[in-house]
Design a protein around this motif. Sequence first.
Motif, mmCIF file in Angstrom:
data_model
loop_
_atom_site.group_PDB
_atom_site.id
_atom_site.type_symbol
_atom_site.label_atom_id
_atom_site.label_comp_id
_atom_site.label_asym_id
_atom_site.label_seq_id
_atom_site.Cartn_x
_atom_site.Cartn_y
_atom_site.Cartn_z
ATOM 1 N N LEU A 78 31.408 52.612 49.619
ATOM 2 C CA LEU A 78 31.370 54.012 49.220
ATOM 3 C C LEU A 78 32.233 54.860 50.131
ATOM 4 N N THR A 79 32.965 55.722 49.509
ATOM 5 C CA THR A 79 33.765 56.693 50.244
ATOM 6 C C THR A 79 33.215 58.083 49.918
ATOM 7 N N GLU A 80 33.591 59.034 50.696
ATOM 8 C CA GLU A 80 33.160 60.397 50.417
ATOM 9 C C GLU A 80 33.633 60.827 49.030
ATOM 10 N N THR A 83 31.412 59.352 46.315
ATOM 11 C CA THR A 83 30.080 59.968 46.231
ATOM 12 C C THR A 83 30.153 61.358 45.645
ATOM 13 N N LEU A 84 31.213 62.091 45.945
ATOM 14 C CA LEU A 84 31.326 63.464 45.425
ATOM 15 C C LEU A 84 31.685 63.496 43.944
ATOM 16 N N LEU A 85 32.261 62.421 43.442
ATOM 17 C CA LEU A 85 32.622 62.363 42.023
ATOM 18 C C LEU A 85 31.561 61.674 41.169
#
Length: 88
Positions: A78-80, A83-85
């Motif tokens: 997981l990348t930021e 997670t934000l999308l």
Amino acid sequence: MKLLLDTCTFLWIVSDPTKLSASALAHFQDPANTCLLSSVSSWEISILAALGRLSFSEPVNLFVPKVRRLHRIRALNLTETATLLAWN
């Protein structure tokens, strides 16, 4: 189908698959499905091992990737951005 395994499910798969429901086990064993383990679960397992709440036959940084591959479970890093999308 893609299956995101939670931490407990992953641990049951590698230690005691009888703890899974028949349906969950069938989905996991279906070769048409892709099983994923989040890096967040790996992090949780590492923390629990460091606290002495889990123990493994080898260092956790070797154990998790080894059994994950053995059971055909892919790592989900997981990348930021991911997670934000997630909810868009």
